[in-house]
Write an enzyme that holds these catalytic residues in place. Sequence first.
Site, PDB file in Angstrom:
ATOM      1  N   SER A  31       0.942  -1.175  -0.061  1.00 38.25           N
ATOM      2  CA  SER A  31      -0.047  -0.077  -0.059  1.00 38.25           C
ATOM      3  C   SER A  31       0.801   1.217   0.017  1.00 38.25           C
ATOM      4  O   SER A  31       1.861   1.455  -1.031  1.00 38.25           O
ATOM      5  CB  SER A  31      -1.044  -0.124   1.171  1.00 38.25           C
ATOM      6  OG  SER A  31      -1.976   0.828   1.125  1.00 38.25           O
TER       7      SER A  31
ATOM      8  N   GLU B 101     -12.711   7.643 -10.636  1.00 37.47           N
ATOM      9  CA  GLU B 101     -13.182   8.604 -11.777  1.00 37.47           C
ATOM     10  C   GLU B 101     -12.166   9.053 -12.712  1.00 37.47           C
ATOM     11  O   GLU B 101     -10.920   8.445 -12.294  1.00 37.47           O
ATOM     12  CB  GLU B 101     -13.497  10.051 -11.046  1.00 37.47           C
ATOM     13  CG  GLU B 101     -12.653  10.760 -10.329  1.00 37.47           C
ATOM     14  CD  GLU B 101     -12.926  12.125  -9.873  1.00 37.47           C
ATOM     15  OE1 GLU B 101     -13.801  12.154  -9.189  1.00 37.47           O
ATOM     16  OE2 GLU B 101     -12.257  13.155 -10.396  1.00 37.47           O
TER      17      GLU B 101
ATOM     18  N   HIS C 120      -3.890  -0.839  -4.259  1.00 36.95           N
ATOM     19  CA  HIS C 120      -5.501  -1.024  -4.359  1.00 36.95           C
ATOM     20  C   HIS C 120      -5.957  -0.740  -5.674  1.00 36.95           C
ATOM     21  O   HIS C 120      -6.940   0.064  -5.680  1.00 36.95           O
ATOM     22  CB  HIS C 120      -6.013  -0.072  -3.380  1.00 36.95           C
ATOM     23  CG  HIS C 120      -5.338  -0.200  -1.850  1.00 36.95           C
ATOM     24  ND1 HIS C 120      -5.604  -1.239  -1.046  1.00 36.95           N
ATOM     25  CD2 HIS C 120      -4.722   0.365  -1.139  1.00 36.95           C
ATOM     26  CE1 HIS C 120      -5.142  -1.165   0.054  1.00 36.95           C
ATOM     27  NE2 HIS C 120      -4.263  -0.049  -0.064  1.00 36.95           N
TER      28      HIS C 120
END
Lengths: 272, 272
Positions: free
Chosen positions: B128, B146, B170
């Site tokens: 991460s 988006e 992710h």
Amino acid sequence: MTHRAGPLVIIGGHEDKEGERQILKEVARHVQGAKLVVATVASHEPEGYFDAYRAGFEGLGVGELVELYVDTRADAQDEATLAILDDARGVFFSGGDQLRISSQIGDTPVERRIREIWRSGGVVAGTSAGASAVSDTMLVKGPSAESHRVGDVQMAPGMGLLRDVVVDQHFAERGRIGRLLGVVAESPRVLGIGIDEDTAAVIQGDAFTVIGSGAVYVVDAEGATHSNIAEAQPHSTLSIFDVRLHVLSQGDRFDLTRRRPLADPAPGAAET
Amino acid sequence: MTHRAGPLVIIGGHEDKEGERQILKEVARHVQGAKLVVATVASHEPEGYFDAYRAGFEGLGVGELVELYVDTRADAQDEATLAILDDARGVFFSGGDQLRISSQIGDTPVERRIREIWRSGGVVAGTSAGASAVSDTMLVKGPSAESHRVGDVQMAPGMGLLRDVVVDQHFAERGRIGRLLGVVAESPRVLGIGIDEDTAAVIQGDAFTVIGSGAVYVVDAEGATHSNIAEAQPHSTLSIFDVRLHVLSQGDRFDLTRRRPLADPAPGAAET
């Protein structure tokens, strides 16, 4: 009467209905003051959909706005239902479940009448499920927000107004590039077109133009040099190399025959 | 002592810590029974992180597992902190905020010691935020789910163990291809590498191998024929044509120098 089919306005869902209304304006423009039919057939519970579009199209110059709802296939054979489409110069499919569109009106007089309206120059628009349903093969179901697992996408025959493409909607918002990659890995001949919310591909002839606030993604696997789709175990993670990806925004065009994008010749210019 | 730098294990977050533990096994393998330091510095509240990794690495053959936490830059100058790294053959950066890694240990004796461990053959792993921090330029912040709007991604200098790439994590789960496209549109020289959860790119020399349950995306804009990134207004939607996209899964390799993927030579074979 024109001998050329009308435009298709393929919308990624959640088009603006209260502000600039750029996409609804585009649809209204093609209706040319005549009658527009809002087909809410994709919805299991259509209450409220039509009212939202009545408000959304207010003042945009549509001559008459009427709702077409088909609950069962029998309704789609009914003369009274068919009469709703008389003199219409446009049909707008709202959202819901694309399988309801294909299963309830597919190969019925209603569908044939809609095709005639389009073939004689009328506009056919679809948002969300309505967008998916216009292609010959429609993406029905598949996980969002994860990478594609082999075999995890469901497809079905659609209305067939748009050939050799598969459309996906709510594209960036729901993280759907994985499932569209899964589709084009299975059939690289088919172009994957992913449309963001409040964004539309306006197809006229063999090309489309992008309007709206988001992007349209074209995923082209024609030149892919490898994929594991045929030999991998079901549910293994997709592997595919050398996919061509185009991201188009407002004003950009795409030639569907040549599979080539064309940049907006006048970025920042007024809307089309 | 080897003169070759050790492996980098770049993980997309949420690696399995209770089942097969494929990624933790890979890290443990490179530690070779010696000491592994879990650096929880990316977290504002590191409580619990180390315990989760203590359980996760249980029985995987790590000789000694210790935590390194640095609350302030002053801590990162401290001899007692530095001593935690003595004789370590691996450092694992857990998740949190990548800016905490760069701002609290960047250009300190702790960072130099970690670099020495890696240069002498030790493994550096990061998940991460820890994955983002290994590259020379790290992606810090940008909207997920988006399409990219021009100027909406923040970057900052990272630890620089991995050059000419920008890592995002992710990846499919949070719908992040938009922001990675924004990065490579700004700097097509840089490869964008997007890593799914429970998936890792294991970098050795100039190539990486994929392990884990998801996919690793390589976004290569070197051959892009158009983008609006320079002339568009801030916050306009990105437009970019002819991006090359590779999706790699378990066993696939990628040559970072030649920018080319290599399919798993033995799909379905046992894990590495």
